[in-house]
Write a protein that holds these residues in place. Structure first.
Motif, short mmCIF file in Angstrom:
data_model
loop_
_atom_site.label_atom_id
_atom_site.label_comp_id
_atom_site.label_asym_id
_atom_site.label_seq_id
_atom_site.Cartn_x
_atom_site.Cartn_y
_atom_site.Cartn_z
N GLU A 1 0.86 -1.17 0.00
CA GLU A 1 0.00 0.00 0.00
C GLU A 1 0.90 1.22 0.00
OE1 GLU A 1 -3.21 -0.18 -0.29
OE2 GLU A 1 -3.15 -2.38 -0.25
N GLY A 2 0.42 2.30 -0.56
CA GLY A 2 1.25 3.50 -0.53
C GLY A 2 0.92 4.43 -1.68
N TRP A 3 1.63 5.55 -1.70
CA TRP A 3 1.43 6.57 -2.73
C TRP A 3 1.94 6.04 -4.06
CZ3 TRP A 3 -1.14 11.07 -2.84
CH2 TRP A 3 -0.91 11.94 -3.90
N THR A 4 1.11 6.15 -5.09
CA THR A 4 1.42 5.60 -6.40
C THR A 4 1.53 6.71 -7.43
OG1 THR A 4 0.18 3.58 -5.87
CG2 THR A 4 0.67 4.00 -8.20
N ASN A 5 2.69 6.82 -8.05
CA ASN A 5 2.87 7.73 -9.17
C ASN A 5 2.59 6.98 -10.46
OD1 ASN A 5 3.63 9.92 -7.55
ND2 ASN A 5 5.78 9.33 -7.57
N TYR A 6 1.96 7.66 -11.41
CA TYR A 6 1.54 6.99 -12.62
C TYR A 6 1.50 7.97 -13.80
CZ TYR A 6 -2.93 9.29 -11.82
OH TYR A 6 -3.90 10.25 -11.63
N TYR A 7 1.78 7.48 -14.99
CA TYR A 7 1.60 8.26 -16.21
C TYR A 7 0.11 8.42 -16.48
CZ TYR A 7 6.51 8.20 -17.68
OH TYR A 7 7.87 8.40 -17.77
N ARG A 8 -0.26 9.63 -16.93
CA ARG A 8 -1.66 9.94 -17.17
C ARG A 8 -1.78 10.86 -18.39
NH1 ARG A 8 -4.22 13.02 -12.38
NH2 ARG A 8 -5.36 14.20 -13.96
N SER A 9 -3.02 11.23 -18.73
CA SER A 9 -3.29 12.10 -19.87
C SER A 9 -4.10 13.30 -19.42
CB SER A 9 -4.05 11.35 -20.96
OG SER A 9 -4.46 12.22 -22.00
N ASP A 10 -3.61 14.52 -19.72
CA ASP A 10 -4.30 15.75 -19.37
C ASP A 10 -4.26 16.72 -20.54
OD1 ASP A 10 -5.10 15.41 -16.52
OD2 ASP A 10 -2.94 15.17 -16.23
N ASP A 11 -4.95 17.82 -20.40
CA ASP A 11 -4.94 18.93 -21.36
C ASP A 11 -3.92 19.95 -20.87
OD1 ASP A 11 -5.42 21.23 -22.83
OD2 ASP A 11 -7.59 21.20 -22.57
N VAL A 12 -2.81 20.09 -21.59
CA VAL A 12 -1.70 20.94 -21.13
C VAL A 12 -1.34 21.94 -22.22
CG1 VAL A 12 0.67 20.97 -20.26
CG2 VAL A 12 -0.80 19.01 -19.78
N SER A 13 -1.08 23.18 -21.79
CA SER A 13 -0.61 24.22 -22.70
C SER A 13 0.52 24.97 -22.02
CB SER A 13 -1.74 25.19 -23.07
OG SER A 13 -2.32 25.76 -21.90
N ALA A 14 1.37 25.62 -22.82
CA ALA A 14 2.51 26.31 -22.22
C ALA A 14 3.05 27.38 -23.16
CB ALA A 14 3.63 25.33 -21.88
N THR A 15 3.48 28.47 -22.56
CA THR A 15 4.23 29.50 -23.27
C THR A 15 5.66 29.48 -22.76
OG1 THR A 15 2.24 30.90 -23.34
CG2 THR A 15 4.35 31.93 -23.91
N ALA A 16 6.60 29.22 -23.65
CA ALA A 16 8.02 29.21 -23.28
C ALA A 16 8.66 30.51 -23.73
CB ALA A 16 8.73 28.02 -23.93
N TYR A 17 9.44 31.11 -22.85
CA TYR A 17 10.13 32.37 -23.14
C TYR A 17 11.63 32.10 -23.21
CZ TYR A 17 5.66 33.86 -21.09
OH TYR A 17 4.34 34.01 -20.78
N PHE A 18 12.29 32.61 -24.24
CA PHE A 18 13.71 32.34 -24.39
C PHE A 18 14.36 33.40 -25.27
CE2 PHE A 18 11.38 30.17 -27.67
CZ PHE A 18 12.16 30.17 -28.81
N TYR A 19 15.67 33.47 -25.20
CA TYR A 19 16.47 34.35 -26.05
C TYR A 19 17.30 33.50 -27.00
CZ TYR A 19 15.62 38.52 -23.12
OH TYR A 19 15.06 39.57 -22.44
N LEU A 20 17.51 34.03 -28.22
CA LEU A 20 18.39 33.40 -29.19
C LEU A 20 19.29 34.46 -29.82
CD1 LEU A 20 16.18 30.90 -31.25
CD2 LEU A 20 17.99 30.32 -29.63
N ALA A 21 20.40 34.01 -30.36
CA ALA A 21 21.31 34.92 -31.03
C ALA A 21 20.77 35.35 -32.39
CB ALA A 21 22.67 34.27 -31.20
N THR A 22 19.74 34.66 -32.89
CA THR A 22 19.15 34.96 -34.19
C THR A 22 17.76 35.57 -34.02
OG1 THR A 22 18.31 32.68 -34.29
CG2 THR A 22 20.42 33.15 -35.36
N PRO A 23 17.30 36.40 -34.99
CA PRO A 23 16.00 37.05 -34.86
C PRO A 23 14.80 36.17 -35.18
CG PRO A 23 17.08 37.75 -36.87
CD PRO A 23 18.08 36.90 -36.14
N SER A 24 15.02 34.96 -35.68
CA SER A 24 13.93 34.02 -35.93
C SER A 24 14.33 32.65 -35.42
CB SER A 24 13.58 33.96 -37.42
OG SER A 24 14.69 33.50 -38.18
N ASN A 25 13.36 31.72 -35.37
CA ASN A 25 13.63 30.38 -34.85
C ASN A 25 13.05 29.33 -35.79
OD1 ASN A 25 10.77 29.78 -34.02
ND2 ASN A 25 11.15 31.49 -32.60
N ASN A 26 13.26 28.08 -35.45
CA ASN A 26 12.86 26.96 -36.30
C ASN A 26 11.59 26.26 -35.80
OD1 ASN A 26 14.67 26.12 -34.08
ND2 ASN A 26 14.30 24.04 -34.83
N LEU A 27 10.82 26.92 -34.94
CA LEU A 27 9.67 26.26 -34.31
C LEU A 27 8.43 26.31 -35.21
CD1 LEU A 27 10.18 27.55 -30.67
CD2 LEU A 27 10.75 25.31 -31.62
#
Length: 413
Positions: free
Chosen positions: A365-391
């Motif tokens: 018995e005990g706490w169980t960690n498990y893989y699951r499925s959710d609705d996830v969104s994210a905004t990532a902020y970053f700097y690059l040496a170039t004015p455009s990216n490959n995303l």
């Protein structure tokens, strides 16, 4: 020895400063050649001596409107400079509108935007839900406006565009973009970028990409994440996943890895509402099963010289007795990862070839960690040496606005 230690400390502090820090941060130093400009509806081109021309200078053009499908340039200038502050407010701040307005920023006349995100999410308003807050990079003093204080240098030109993809007219948008033309350019300056992505049903066992693989020299500045937890997992905790950062050639295994979702933003044992300078949780809504949180790597910079990729595991947790019926019903996939045992022992259960059944009598018995499925969104902020990216390009308004959970669901029978 003391002198060496102090010098090392100063050098370390200097290395931790944002590489694109605006030169006017030193409040008592005059910056030779810097020309301050504001772009607003009263002077959209930020031209010298040409502001407030409408209505004989008596507040004649304080706002604009954006028809459905139309775009509005908040800034469109040529030259060398630094954006210091962006402020916006709009009359329709519904979750649908905040996700339907597309914000794009272009540097140095590039055709591909360096920033492409829903307006609300870019300004730290996760899941389209307004909140009163202030942190090191963003603010909404009374939950009615959008403020950004991220320094954004540009060498040849800057363009900031808002496009309305909501299906209806936005009647009022007030804005001002504060920037400076600069005479001198520092070769250490990096270009600001931001990337938003959503997966309405993450794949169990596959990490969600906060920032897909980007190439070049740069700095990962931080992330704003929104989670619509899957109600099929009942009231089990969704946030056991660890953040991983693959930098400078990392392939299967990362160099940087955390210990859990709430750990990543500096709290522990689940997460409630809080707002600090570098991390916080602005939406903590158990009835709607929604959470929005952020982490900015300002005092703990994350630099990379060739490439970077950032992910977060889709792992939840609950006691085994609560997870057994969910796994048996099969309405949501449950892939056990670990289970706690006696004397704080952790039992590893995960295998890529098979799924462990929690009714196995040999399991404690005990706490169980498990893989699951959710609705996830994210905004990532970053700097690059170039004015455009490959995303990839920003996802469609349909994907951005579906299942926003703007209303509390009815009680289950």
């Amino acid at each position: 020895m003391r002198v060496i230690i102090r010098l090392s400390t100063l050098l370390f502090m200097a290395a931790c400063q944002q590489p694109a820090a605006p030169p006017q941060n030193n409040l008592f130093t005059y910056v030779e050649g810097a020309e301050t400009r504001w772009s607003s509806p009263e002077n959209s081109n930020a031209e010298k001596g040409k502001g407030a021309t409408a209505n004989h200078g008596a507040k004649g053009h304080p706002y604009d409107s954006i028809d459905n499908g139309a775009s509005l340039a908040l800034l469109d200038v040529q030259g060398q400079g630094m954006v210091n502050r962006i402020w916006i407010t709009i009359n329709d701040r519904s979750p649908e509108m905040l996700r339907s307005l597309k914000l794009e920023i272009f540097w140095d006349n590039e055709k591909q935007p360096a920033v492409s995100a829903p307006l609300g999410d870019f300004f730290g308003v996760g899941l389209g839900r307004m909140a009163k807050f202030e942190n090191a990079l963003f603010a909404s003093p009374e939950g009615r406006s959008f403020l950004c204080h991220i320094p954004m240098p540009f060498r040849k030109g800057a363009k900031i565009v808002v496009t309305n993809e909501s299906g209806k007219k936005l009647n009022h948008i007030f804005f001002d973009v504060n920037f400076q033309y600069l005479k001198n350019w520092n070769d250490q300056y990096l270009y600001f970028h931001a990337y938003w992505h959503r997966d309405t049903a993450t794949t169990p066992g596959k990490d969600f990409e906060l920032l897909p693989h980007v190439e070049g020299k740069g700095r990962f500045l931080g992330v704003n994440v929104g989670v619509n937890a899957n109600p099929a997992y009942n009231n089990s905790w969704w946030g056991e996943g660890e953040v991983k950062m693959f930098i400078d050639g990392d392939k299967d295994l990362p160099t940087l890895v955390g210990t859990g979702t709430e750990d990543y933003i500096g709290t522990a044992w689940s997460q409630g509402w809080f707002c600090n300078q570098y991390s916080g949780c602005l939406v903590d809504d158990w009835p709607n099963k929604q959470w929005s949180f952020y982490r900015f790597h300002i005092p703990d910079p994350v630099f990379f010289s060739s490439d970077c990729r950032v992910t977060i595991q889709q792992i939840g947790g609950d006691f085994k007795k609560n997870m057994i019926p969910i796994q048996q019903e099969g309405k949501a996939e449950v892939i056990p990862v670990t289970i706690g045992g006696e004397y704080a022992k952790t039992n590893h259960l995960f295998s890529k070839d098979s799924v462990r059944t929690l009714t196995d009598p040999s399991l404690p018995e005990g706490w169980t960690n498990y893989y699951r499925s959710d609705d996830v969104s994210a905004t990532a902020y970053f700097y690059l040496a170039t004015p455009s990216n490959n995303l990839p390009a920003l996802q469609s308004a349909g994907i951005r606005t579906t299942q926003l959970r703007s209303k509390v669901p009815p009680p289950q029978k």
